[in-house]
Design an enzyme around this catalytic site. Structure first.
Site, mmCIF file in Angstrom:
data_model
loop_
_atom_site.group_PDB
_atom_site.id
_atom_site.type_symbol
_atom_site.label_atom_id
_atom_site.label_comp_id
_atom_site.label_asym_id
_atom_site.label_seq_id
_atom_site.Cartn_x
_atom_site.Cartn_y
_atom_site.Cartn_z
ATOM 1 N N ASN A 1 -10.755 -1.745 -5.225
ATOM 2 C CA ASN A 1 -10.990 -2.498 -4.069
ATOM 3 C C ASN A 1 -12.508 -2.343 -4.083
ATOM 4 O O ASN A 1 -12.932 -1.448 -3.796
ATOM 5 C CB ASN A 1 -10.480 -1.880 -2.872
ATOM 6 C CG ASN A 1 -8.849 -2.117 -2.958
ATOM 7 O OD1 ASN A 1 -8.193 -3.105 -2.995
ATOM 8 N ND2 ASN A 1 -8.064 -0.938 -2.734
ATOM 9 N N GLU B 1 -3.612 -7.502 -1.697
ATOM 10 C CA GLU B 1 -3.867 -6.531 -0.607
ATOM 11 C C GLU B 1 -5.018 -6.822 0.166
ATOM 12 O O GLU B 1 -5.845 -6.138 0.372
ATOM 13 C CB GLU B 1 -3.717 -5.050 -0.924
ATOM 14 C CG GLU B 1 -2.567 -4.907 -1.641
ATOM 15 C CD GLU B 1 -2.439 -3.234 -1.916
ATOM 16 O OE1 GLU B 1 -3.387 -2.780 -2.286
ATOM 17 O OE2 GLU B 1 -1.183 -2.573 -1.921
ATOM 18 N N LYS C 1 1.221 -2.230 -13.710
ATOM 19 C CA LYS C 1 1.633 -1.099 -13.226
ATOM 20 C C LYS C 1 2.784 -0.606 -13.680
ATOM 21 O O LYS C 1 3.660 -1.664 -13.975
ATOM 22 C CB LYS C 1 1.759 -1.175 -11.703
ATOM 23 C CG LYS C 1 0.261 -1.043 -10.900
ATOM 24 C CD LYS C 1 0.578 -0.404 -9.462
ATOM 25 C CE LYS C 1 -0.669 -0.821 -8.517
ATOM 26 N NZ LYS C 1 -0.783 -0.020 -7.444
ATOM 27 N N ASP D 1 4.968 0.200 -6.808
ATOM 28 C CA ASP D 1 3.729 1.062 -6.855
ATOM 29 C C ASP D 1 3.754 2.747 -7.156
ATOM 30 O O ASP D 1 3.398 3.484 -6.170
ATOM 31 C CB ASP D 1 3.162 0.691 -5.407
ATOM 32 C CG ASP D 1 1.586 1.198 -5.094
ATOM 33 O OD1 ASP D 1 1.004 1.392 -6.318
ATOM 34 O OD2 ASP D 1 1.287 1.050 -4.292
ATOM 35 N N GLU E 1 -0.918 10.186 -5.743
ATOM 36 C CA GLU E 1 -0.714 9.406 -4.375
ATOM 37 C C GLU E 1 0.743 9.491 -3.835
ATOM 38 O O GLU E 1 0.788 9.988 -2.752
ATOM 39 C CB GLU E 1 -0.679 7.792 -4.826
ATOM 40 C CG GLU E 1 -0.921 7.134 -3.471
ATOM 41 C CD GLU E 1 -1.111 5.578 -3.505
ATOM 42 O OE1 GLU E 1 -1.709 5.174 -4.658
ATOM 43 O OE2 GLU E 1 -1.136 4.756 -2.464
ATOM 44 N N GLU F 1 11.121 14.982 -7.645
ATOM 45 C CA GLU F 1 12.010 13.940 -7.189
ATOM 46 C C GLU F 1 13.223 14.286 -6.477
ATOM 47 O O GLU F 1 13.673 13.675 -5.715
ATOM 48 C CB GLU F 1 12.591 13.208 -8.808
ATOM 49 C CG GLU F 1 13.649 12.035 -8.508
ATOM 50 C CD GLU F 1 13.894 11.357 -9.822
ATOM 51 O OE1 GLU F 1 14.000 12.254 -10.771
ATOM 52 O OE2 GLU F 1 14.028 10.167 -9.910
#
Lengths: 666, 666
Positions: free
Chosen positions: A192, A275, A349, A354, A382, A497
């Site tokens: 970004n 985005e 990706k 995501d 993330e 997980e």
């Protein structure tokens, strides 16, 4: 900052003990050879060996030579090397200087065995030519995302508060660490590209050049994220239309300027029409038009544009169950297969959404045979615990890279990615341990190693990383140290997980921060991230028969395997199917009981991890590092229990089904 | 900025037409009389009247005289006035200058009828002595909350980016508007007193004095929010212990300094031991100890400390169903009744939680007979649409102020609050219309009017506000304008309630922003704000019999009325009880059907509001204001439908009960 004040990560001085105690001779010249010589001389100075550059008569233990490897053995290419040991001499040969640098680090990894016995010639070449880390660093501190977008390790090592750091010694240390694990490219700024960051392309190019100068000695080329609207923002043009001649000319002369300053510049990275970022859609052009414009500007200099496939509608209406974000990249890009220039790489990706804890492999990877495809992984955690949780990601990545979209005996994802490369979003910052959680260093190391050789076993990579980083043999109890670290890390992804979103459903995280549970946090959002849980069942129907048709984006056999809940792997069931809570998994458990069981088990495992660390005898690791890991484990235990309880309570309230084992659900 | 460049709100020039066209004489002197004279002269200059100060022989229409009103009629007090009209002369008498100022605005409100026919003497006195607005303005822009905490109307009119504004003309205009509706006190800064704001008490006191100088001509005293830890932060003391002599001396001499600079300073406001703010708990002292320390420092100068009762555990564990935030203020403060100084006012939010759309009256208000209690209302629409939605709050406030905790024929809340006052969190900013949504101006106006006379009918207040603000008689279609505004605003609170959280359950808002729906947004949070919805039912059991015992904090008869779902009012049912979805309300509908019905109805009503506004003939209101309201109504319609759909879908998914009328639920 001096190198010894930085945490050494996987290159502590002692890692060079075996090399440094030998008599070495180096043949060849050039900047990378200077790096090799400097590394060897520093080690020799510490451990009593000698280093000679060029011929001589003294006895030697190790020879590094830049010399054409016989063509009948295939040569070594730009970065490969041949390692052999005969008659007490270890020999490293390479056609190109980078090969000797990688070979040196290989010998470092081997340690004493590199100098023991006989060793027939081994040919080493990277499986992927492009092995790149993407730093999501901002120049200005972004009001929401901070100095590093999705960074969990402090500030940027390059910029602080809008300006280039005066002390860039961390960058030099970073380059060395990256080279050691095989990385050869770095994107220096966030995908970004905000207002200040856009200027790195032009009037602030000197900052990029300064970083490039620190990467170059380690064979790493610098890349830059650029804003598609730069011709408007920086060039004063009325348009950024990729087919407009003024725009093309602006990119051509701007790119020429970049190469005049940084002759080994790697290329551009672009996040367009994604985005909120600008892109070719505004001008009625395709993403191929956009990418090719930049590819054409870069081609005369050998540069490459990486064009991200992360394009989807982020203003979706949750009421609309027909739109499926998972489909978006395929729908946007597959029709363009064959239209991209040879020096345009489509960066995809690994999953269709995501970077969730569990996703299927993106079908885009399988569907563009006439396009260079790079696979993007995310080392920065993330959605996987933000470097407060231990979550060793190599097993996930190995699963992705080894996936065979067309079935057994057909190419795997790593082979497809050989055309474009492997890209990892970096997890480092100005944290004393580089990565916040000291054990998260292993993810960056493993990323580099898998990019070099995607067939490596995650546990073997962890062995390497442990030996380099912790030098167990220098401690009082090597076996306990090794065992503890393996027990903490080997299964940590599965553990994570277990206590988070179940069965591939994803996105049950706190909106915005993406840390901690919020089962409905993204359920009514515009982001296209839903689980559709009601009192009867849960999951997203992505079948061709009754759902969004996403399964049809896969080739056989996976299009059929995923289509039916009878054949769909348990761990992805809710990604592909909406099923009742009493649906029985292949494991024999119902979905609801699986949710309860895995959440109790996952939280329990974090307690066990903390116990293991508490039981580690004192003195085996540095006390400050020990304390840092302890503090993070406390948070992981707390957070895992919060996940367990919120998830279990949510589903108990919704399903009304009690736990078969009568455990406490609040 | 000139006054004519500010939106006039409820004081447009034409509001003074009746007064301005008369011949007026004013008797008396002093600063407030100067304000009265200036207002009259400006109006006369515009509309052709005359103003004389002191005796004379000319014929007059209006006499304002500062003169002792006969004691047998009770006098007028500090702020009251007597209005009469006889033989063609309207007379305003007051014992004190502020009375004449309020009287003048009363005559302005009356307009032409003040100068028509005969009018027997009417005595006007405010029901509450302390009528205060709290501005939640920050000096520095707070990284999360911005320049005004929970402000929805732009920046602060006092500070910008850390500094006092050079142009404070908005403050002067604000003072005039506040005086017109009866306000006599203003807290100039946010209750959360951050680092820079703390200095307003000492080295930045000049900024407070500058604002005070603009309020003074309108009879408004300035107050200051202070940080309990100021003796440490500003005074360099090792403690802020309220019983420590050094601390007490620091506050005494600091307060003396304040009064030397601002002789009519009103006092302090403190948020202590609340949401992270420091307080007496740190020293093992009570809140009475803390408040009394400040009261003692203020007493020599006639000042008052307002001490907020908003104290609760904001780090609650959602798993713990025994802890009830609604109980907190009562549990903290009621044991201290009788321990507070006479110049210490306990400032209590009207409900036990936090300005939700529907809450019961806080039981603290009923339980501290030996303490001055002020009731705090919130004009800024934090949880009521953030000035993007029309939500006229006077009906809610009237419900609160008229509530009789001890039953019929016993005092109401307004009477209890007479001891401490009424406080309103302000809704203004540097927005051109002061309040973002132009119709939100009515909330500030109504707050002031209810503080002066809590028995006023909300519709009658709206009449006043419409006549002053929109001057319908100056338009082509007065009745349509009046009817449209009433239809938009009269029932807007109920409409808002219909499409948001149902039946008093509260807090189904987006975490952080508090705008828009998020049913589970606060369900697993540490804030003590839960609804406990499961597949069978919803609500919080706060009964004595089976719940948290909160109903026991009320006196009879409400402790019993609230205790049983059979007698609990429908609109508060889920605040007090956890009931099944099929529970039948007094309305005859089940809870689940009520949810569906009110959400469809509320969203439909917003469509009707937008239609009403669209149908308003052109030219009845200023085009820019018309456009602003139109834009906000579009957002309200969008948001109301989002609320409707998220709430209905959430409860359909959870309950499985279809809508009885078969309407679409996603």
């Amino acid at each position: 900052m001096k190198r010894q004040d930085l945490h050494a990560a996987w290159l502590p001085p002692a890692a060079f003990r075996s090399v440094g105690s030998r008599h070495t001779v180096v043949h060849g010249d050039g900047p990378l050879l200077d790096t090799v010589l400097a590394e060897l001389r520093e080690a020799a100075g510490r451990y009593g060996g000698t280093v000679r550059h060029g011929d001589g008569a003294e006895p030697v233990d190790l020879v590094l030579a830049l010399s054409a490897v016989p063509a009948e053995s295939g040569g070594t290419g730009d970065e490969g090397f041949v390692l052999a040991r005969r008659d007490g001499v270890t020999t490293l040969l390479a056609d190109a200087p980078a090969g000797l640098l990688h070979g040196l680090f290989h010998v470092v990894r081997l340690g004493e065995p590199a100098f023991t016995g006989e060793r027939p010639a081994e040919h080493h070449r990277p499986a992927l030519h492009r092995r790149i880390v993407d730093d999501w660093d901002n120049v200005d501190v972004h009001p929401v995302m901070g100095q590093v977008e999705r960074g969990y390790a402090g500030g940027s090592i390059v910029w602080r508060d809008g300006a280039l750091r005066e002390d860039l010694s961390r960058v030099a240390g970073y380059a060395r660490l990256l080279a050691c694990c095989g990385i050869n490219g770095l994107v220096v700024n966030n995908v970004n590209v905000h207002a200040s960051e856009a200027h790195l392309l032009t009037d602030r190019l000197g900052e990029v050049a300064a970083v490039a100068g620190l990467l170059r000695p380690y064979g790493i080329r610098i890349h830059l994220s650029v804003n598609f609207a730069s011709p408007v923002q920086l060039g004063g043009l009325p348009t950024a239309d990729p087919l407009d001649e003024r725009v093309r000319e602006w990119w051509a002369h701007t790119t020429r300027g970049v190469y005049e300053t940084i002759p080994d510049f790697g290329g551009y990275l672009v996040k367009a029409d994604s985005e909120g970022q600008p892109g070719p859609f505004a001008y009625g052009r395709t993403h191929a038009d956009g990418a090719n414009m930049l590819a054409d500007a870069l081609a005369p200099f050998g540069g490459v544009v990486h064009w991200r496939a992360f394009v989807y509608n982020h203003r979706q209406d949750w009421r609309d169950r027909g739109t499926d974000r998972a489909r978006a990249a395929y729908d946007h890009f597959v029709p363009l297969d064959g239209e991209f220039r040879d020096n345009a790489v489509l960066q995809v990706k690994h999953g269709p959404l995501d970077f969730q804890t569990r996703e299927p492999v993106s079908p885009v990877i399988t569907a563009m045979p006439r396009t260079r495809v790079a696979v993007e992984l995310q080392a920065t955690q993330e959605y996987t615990g933000q470097q407060r949780h231990v979550c060793y990601l190599a097993p996930m990545w190995r699963t992705v890279l080894g996936f065979r979209p067309w079935g057994e005996d057909r190419p795997d994802v790593a082979q497809v990615a050989a055309g474009g490369g492997l890209v990892g979003v970096s997890n480092v910052g100005d944290d004393p341990y580089w990565t916040g959680h000291p054990l998260a260093q292993a993810n960056l190391y493993a990323f580099g190693r898998l990019a070099w050789d995607p067939t490596l076993d995650p546990a073997a990579i962890l062995d390497e990383w442990i030996e380099l980083t912790f030098r167990p043999d220098d401690t009082a109890d090597p076996q306990t140290l090794r065992r503890t670290l393996h027990e903490l890390m080997d299964g940590s992804w599965q553990t994570y997980e277990q206590y988070t979103a179940p069965l591939g459903v994803g996105f049950m995280v706190s909106p915005g921060s993406h840390y901690g549970p919020s089962v409905d946090g993204y359920e009514y959002s515009p982001w296209g991230t839903y689980h559709f849980a009601d009192r009867d069942g849960i999951g997203v129907d992505r079948t061709r028969a009754t759902g969004t048709g996403y399964t049809g984006q896969y080739p056989a056999p996976w299009s059929d395997i995923y289509e039916s809940p009878d054949t769909c792997p348990d761990e992805l069931l809710l990604f592909f199917h909406h099923v009742p809570y009493h649906h029985v998994l292949h494991s024999g458990r119902t979905v609801i009981q699986h949710i309860y069981d895995t959440h109790f088990e996952g939280a329990r495992r974090t307690e066990r991890m903390r116990e293991l660390w508490r039981d580690l005898p004192a003195g085996l690791v540095d006390p400050a590092l020990y304390a840092r890991v302890s503090e993070r484990l406390d948070e992981q235990v707390r957070s895992a229990h919060e996940w367990r309880d919120q998830i279990n309570t949510y589903f108990l309230r919704k399903s009304g089904v009690p736990d078969a084992h009568g455990r406490r659900i609040y």
